[in-house]
Every structure is written in structure tokens, then in C-alpha cells.
Design a protein around this motif. Structure first.
Motif, short mmCIF file in Angstrom:
data_model
loop_
_atom_site.label_atom_id
_atom_site.label_comp_id
_atom_site.label_asym_id
_atom_site.label_seq_id
_atom_site.Cartn_x
_atom_site.Cartn_y
_atom_site.Cartn_z
N VAL A 1 0.85 -1.08 0.09
CA VAL A 1 -0.30 0.25 0.38
C VAL A 1 0.88 1.54 -0.26
N VAL B 1 -4.86 5.67 -2.45
CA VAL B 1 -4.30 4.78 -2.05
C VAL B 1 -3.99 3.82 -2.96
N ALA C 1 -3.01 0.29 -3.84
CA ALA C 1 -2.33 -0.60 -3.68
C ALA C 1 -3.19 -2.43 -4.46
N LEU D 1 -12.64 6.11 4.03
CA LEU D 1 -12.81 4.57 2.73
C LEU D 1 -13.76 5.40 1.96
N PHE E 1 -9.12 4.10 -5.03
CA PHE E 1 -7.69 3.35 -5.09
C PHE E 1 -7.13 3.39 -6.57
#
Lengths: 241, 400
Positions: free
Chosen positions: B105, B124, B126, B201, B206
Motif C-alpha cells: 500500500v 490509496v 494497492a 474509505l 484506489f
């Protein structure tokens, strides 16, 4: 029934000592009606308090029904009071928030008498003083004479042997006072030993015997019928004690 | 004379001075309600933290660059002699048998924009595995693509809040967004997670981890998150992960923490906090106790004649003591019950105002607050009651 031998009671007031009772010897038989008279401060109420086991003598011995009670503990004295002695006070000492029957029930509450039995006996006691119809009245709703009757009902409800009355008619008018005295006489006639503290010769004249206290000593012993005026009594004869 | 008769006599006496009794009662009620409300808040905060962490997935281990024991620095904030790399994450996946999923991450923050709409959001970086690790759900489209972790494809998955802010009611999947200087194609939108702790979140974009590292020009990962299949596997996995990294870096220069440990230390801190606020609230109960003592002292002096009468008609010292203790205990007990009701209403109010906070007073606090309120009445009633028993009946009858 009541035997006092050399009873003394001394109070400490600051640094000085006041001798309220001084070597009092007296015997009161069961069923007697005795009046205690004397000038203010002569020790009348103190003597009544000692007889009633509310106060302990500083000297001497007190036998109540042949048992020495002068050196019992507070709780033992409480038990003696609840079993043998009823009190009637000048100012009635009724609990204002309780009804007449509630006030009469009080001694039985502390004795652990059950609720139903308590109510029955309290109503009986109220009926015996002529207040059957006023059971649910509070002291504030009753006359002075009625309040004193409630107090008498409370004093006799546990079936004491001795009834002690401190100026029982002091707060009452003549008519109500006489009614109370007649009630007390009836109880005495029924066998209750009656000791009354009074300053009223008319009240004392109803007694079998009159004890006249002066400075903590029994200065005169008279028959009730001999009682005329306290000043006259105090002015005549030699002290006999 | 039994308990109910003492209580009946005591209640009668208290009704005689209703205002005074009422104020003492309110004092106790406030104390009990304060204990209940504050412990409910404390427990609510604890529940919130626990729930939020469990919503982030269970059996999770994080490998952070830097070793707190040697550098004294906060892990992830410098002090690491070696970078934590995607290759490290791959090694963990390869060599730690106890692991179910591994995801490297990287974390950053930049502007995410679609046409004229722009929003500064956490980014983020990931891999596809994060979906299972964090127990995320895709509302539309897909999550990050499977495949080599070091390949940075220009795609993004948006949190539902971010998607809503940028696209309104329109479908975001298939559109392109600008993330910093990058142009990324939206391949999926997540389902809302509700409760969160730390980063929201729902407001995150992402991106593939390699994309994220290039975007923020990072040489080291923010962390590597690992998921074990069971709670029992956490410790062996943690130890093995440390060994693997130490072998690769030539020294033990990472910190491996389990979220269980974080949750347990947080909950114990919040538990201690709950106890502390309960303790503070208890002070108000003690103050209420002093109030009761004051009221009872006044009562005893006002009812001296009555006490004298009770003694004259045969009440023993123990009976007088019990009677007055019953009065003070009745004040505090009734106040306690009122406090329980008020505390319950207050926590209901809190629950309505902040539905996310599971504010519920713990059973021990309810029991302790009520018992304490009764105890306060008895303890602070002792002095006045003892004074009543000591009264001389002759003087008491004269009202002295």
C-alpha cells in the motif's frame, strides 16, 4: 410496685452542679394514684422522669416491681418503658403527620406488633378514650382535649402497669381538663397505677396521696383530700422527709 | 419492626418536608445520571473504535518501514534505512505460508477532478488483494486488476462519496478522471462502508500500487498489509514476516503490528477513560451525599421532640438509628432510581443524536451507580442518625 431508695439526681450546668433530687425515699403501691406537687425547679419532673425510666438517678436505687432498674442500659430502659410504663405529656407530643390511630399505633410499631393487630388495638384504645369517630383525623384537626385523649390512648395501648402524666391538663381549658382527669381516674379505678405531676391543687386533690417536693426533697406527704393550696402547704408544718 | 415498616415511617416523615427531600433527591439523581451518561459515552467510543476496526477486516497484520524500538521514530515516518518495496511484498506472499492475502500500500493525497468538479482526496495505491483484506465491496464495475504488482495501469476505483461528488448521479465507470497529473479510467465504484476510523474509505480513490508510487514519486511503500486465514495464524505469520524482511534487508528494520494489538490497546485506553469519567461523575454523588447529610442533620434537629417521644414510648437505639438511616437511604435510593431514568433518557437522546456512537451504559455502571447512590445515603446518613440515637430522651422531649 415503685420503690425509691435514696434517689439523687445531679445535673452539671457549666462548672456548677445542680442537685435536682436529693435522697428521695418513696414507695408507690400498685393501683395508687399519686400526685407530685412543688414549686418550679423543685424536681417534680425529674422525679417523674426517674420513675418513668427516662432518666437514670445519680445516686440511690430504684426498684420497679422488685427489679432494680437504676443501672440498666439505654436499650434495657427502653424495653422497661415499652412494657410497663405509659407517658402523657402536657404538650401531647403527637406526631403531626400521623392520624390519631397512627399515633396510637406508634408504640406497637416499635414493639413489632403486626399491622392488623396494631390497627385493631389502636382503634380499641381510641374507643376507650371516646375518640372512635376521630381515628383518621390528624392532630391539627383535633381540639386540645382530643389530642390529649389520643396521647392517653397511645400511653395505654400496650397495657402498661403505670401511667405517668406530666401536667396533663396544663394546656387545656377547665372543661376539657376535667374530662381528661375523669378519664385518668377511670383508668386508675380499673387498676392502673397513676402518677401525676401538677401545679394545680384541684388536680392533686383527686389523688390518693400528694408528694410535695421542695429543693429536690419530699417536703410533705399529704392525703389528696388534704390538699388545699400549695403555698398554704409549704407554709405549714415541718418537713417530714 | 420490619424493613417495610421502617420505610413506611421514613417515607411519611420525608413527605412532611417534600421540597427539601426533593432537592436532595435531585442531587443524587444528577450524580447517577452523570455516571450513566458518561460511562455510556465512554463505552460508546470504545464500541465505535472496535466496530470501525472490525469493519476494516479481521486478522490483519501491517508491515511498516522503520523500527520503533531502535529509531524511536513513528513507523512509516522516516528513520528507515531501507525502503519497503513491492519486491518485499512479493517476497512475503511467496515465503510466508501462513498468509491468505498480501497487498502493498502506498498513500498520498491530491486533487481528483472530473470536468469542472474537483476534490482533494486521499489516494490509496494497492493491489486487487486489498478488496478481500479490507472486506470492501464493489457497487459497480470491478476493483483493481489482478496481475503483476509492479505494473502501473492508469485505472482508478472510486469510493462512493468521491464518485458522487465528481459525477453526481451519473455512472462513473468507464469515464476518465484526472488524479494529480495523471489521467485515469474509472473501472469501479465501491459500496459505502459506513463507519470508518482514520481515512474515510468512501472518499478515497484506489489506484494500482505501482501507479501510486509513480504518482507520488515514492521509493518506499506506506505499508504492506497482510491477512491471515485465522486468528491463530497471526503470531506465526508476524514472526515469519519479520524474518523474511530481515533476511532481505540484512537487518530488522521494519515494524510489524497486528490490528488486534492496536484495537486492544485503544480499547484498554478508552476503558480506562470510561472508568476515569465514571470516577469524576462519582464525585457528584459524593457531593449529593453531603447534601443528604445536611438535610438529615436539619431533620434530626427539627424532630428532636419526636425522637424523644419515640424513645419514651420504647424505641431502642438501633430502631432510631435504622429509622433515620432508612430516611436517608430512601432519599438516595429514590434519587438513584430517578437518576437511572434520567440517565437512560440521556443515553437514548445521545443514540438518536449520534447514531454511529453505540452509547449504552454498561451493566456494571448501572449497578454500581445505583448501589453507590444507596450507599451514599446510608454512609452520609450515619452521622445524623447516630446523633439522633445519642439524644437524651428527657432533653429531646423538651426539644433540646
Amino acid at each position: 410496685m415503685i420503690r425509691l431508695e435514696g434517689i439523687g439526681r445531679t445535673f452539671t450546668m457549666g462548672e456548677s452542679e445542680v442537685r435536682a433530687l436529693d435522697a428521695v425515699d418513696e414507695t408507690i403501691e400498685a393501683g395508687e394514684h399519686v400526685a407530685i406537687m412543688g414549686p418550679s425547679g423543685s424536681g417534680k419532673s425529674t422525679l417523674l422522669n426517674v420513675i418513668g425510666c427516662l432518666d437514670r438517678p445519680s445516686a440511690g436505687t430504684y426498684f420497679l416491681e422488685e427489679h432494680e432498674v437504676s443501672d440498666l442500659s439505654d436499650d434495657e430502659l427502653s424495653r422497661v418503658r415499652s412494657e410497663k410504663i405509659g407517658f402523657v405529656f402536657q404538650s401531647y407530643h403527637l406526631v403531626p403527620r400521623l392520624t390519631a390511630v397512627g399515633n396510637v399505633e406508634l408504640p406497637m410499631v416499635f414493639q413489632g406488633v403486626g399491622r392488623g393487630e396494631r390497627r385493631r388495638r389502636a382503634l380499641e384504645a381510641l374507643a376507650s378514650v371516646g375518640l372512635a369517630g376521630r381515628a383518621d383525623h390528624r392532630p391539627g384537626q383535633l381540639s386540645g382535649g382530643e389530642c390529649q385523649r389520643v396521647a392517653i390512648a397511645r400511653a395505654i395501648v400496650l397495657g402498661p402497669r403505670i401511667l405517668l402524666a406530666d401536667e396533663p391538663t396544663g394546656n387545656l381549658d377547665t372543661r376539657a381538663g376535667n374530662q381528661i382527669l375523669e378519664l385518668l381516674d377511670e383508668m386508675n379505678d380499673a387498676g392502673l397505677t397513676l402518677v401525676v405531676v401538677t401545679h394545680d391543687p384541684a388536680v392533686a386533690r383527686r389523688a390518693d396521696r400528694v408528694l410535695v417536693l421542695v429543693d429536690g426533697r419530699i417536703a410533705h406527704r399529704l392525703k389528696g383530700s388534704e390538699m388545699t393550696d400549695l403555698n398554704a402547704v409549704l407554709g405549714r408544718g415541718e418537713p417530714v422527709a | 419492626m420490619n424493613g417495610s415498616e421502617y420505610l413506611a415511617l421514613a417515607a411519611g416523615a420525608l413527605r412532611g418536608h417534600a421540597a427539601r427531600t426533593g432537592f436532595s433527591l435531585i442531587g443524587v439523581a444528577i450524580g447517577v445520571a452523570a455516571v450513566l451518561t458518561l460511562t455510556a459515552l465512554g463505552e460508546g467510543a470504545r464500541g465505535y473504535v472496535t466496530d470501525s476496526f472490525s469493519a476494516l477486516g479481521t486478522n490483519i497484520i501491517a508491515v511498516l518501514p522503520g523500527r520503533t524500538e531502535t529509531t524511536g521514530a513513528i513507523p512509516g515516518f522516516g528513520g528507515a534505512p531501507n525502503d519497503l518495496t513491492i519486491a518485499d511484498a512479493e517476497a512475503l506472499q511467496r515465503e510466508v505460508r501462513e498468509l491468505l492475502y498480501v497487498s502493498p500500500v502506498v498513500l498520498g493525497e491530491t486533487n481528483v477532478s472530473f470536468r469542472e468538479r474537483s476534490r482533494r482526496s486521499p489516494i490509496v495505491g494497492a493491489t486487487a488483494e486489498l478488496l478481500a483484506i479490507r472486506e470492501l465491496e464493489v457497487a459497480s464495475g470491478t476493483f483493481l486488476p489482478e496481475g503483476p504488482w509492479d505494473r502501473g495501469t492508469p485505472v482508478a476505483v472510486l469510493g462512493p462519496k468521491l464518485a458522487r461528488e465528481l459525477f453526481g448521479g451519473e455512472n462513473a465507470v468507464g469515464r476518465s478522471v484526472r488524479v494529480g497529473d495523471w489521467r485515469l479510467r474509472v473501472i469501479g465504484v465501491l459500496r459505502s462502508r459506513g463507519k470508518q476510523i482514520g481515512i474515510d474509505l468512501d472518499d478515497v480513490a484506489f489506484v494500482p500500487v505501482a501507479t501510486g508510487m509513480s504518482m507520488f514519486d515514492r521509493s518506499s511503500l506506506f505499508r504492506i498489509v497482510l491477512k491471515t486465514p485465522s486468528h491463530a495464524a497471526i503470531e506465526p505469520a508476524r514472526e515469519r514476516a519479520l524474518e523474511v524482511i530481515a533476511e532481505r534487508h540484512g537487518e530488522e528494520d521494519v515494524t510489524v503490528v497486528t490490528e488486534d494489538a492496536v484495537v486492544s490497546s485503544l480499547t484498554s485506553i478508552l476503558g480506562a477513560l470510561t472508568l476515569a469519567v465514571a470516577g469524576i461523575a462519582t464525585i457528584s454523588l459524593a457531593v449529593a451525599g453531603v447534601g443528604i447529610m445536611n438535610v438529615m442533620l436539619v431533620t434530626v434537629s427539627e424532630r428532636t421532640g419526636e425522637i424523644g417521644l419515640f424513645k419514651a414510648i420504647g424505641a431502642g437505639r438501633r430502631q432510631i438509628l435504622t429509622l433515620f438511616l432508612a430516611e436517608s437511604a430512601l432519599i438516595s435510593g429514590t434519587g438513584g432510581l430517578l437518576g437511572l431514568a434520567a440517565g437512560w433518557l440521556a443515553t437514548r437522546g445521545l443514540a438518536l443524536a449520534y447514531p454511529a456512537l453505540p452509547a449504552e451504559p454498561p451493566a456494571w455502571a448501572v449497578a454500581a451507580a445505583f448501589s453507590l447512590s444507596v450507599a451514599v445515603g446510608v454512609v452520609f446518613g450515619l452521622l445524623p442518625a447516630a446523633r439522633a440515637t445519642r439524644l437524651d430522651p428527657v432533653l429531646a422531649l423538651k426539644g433540646k
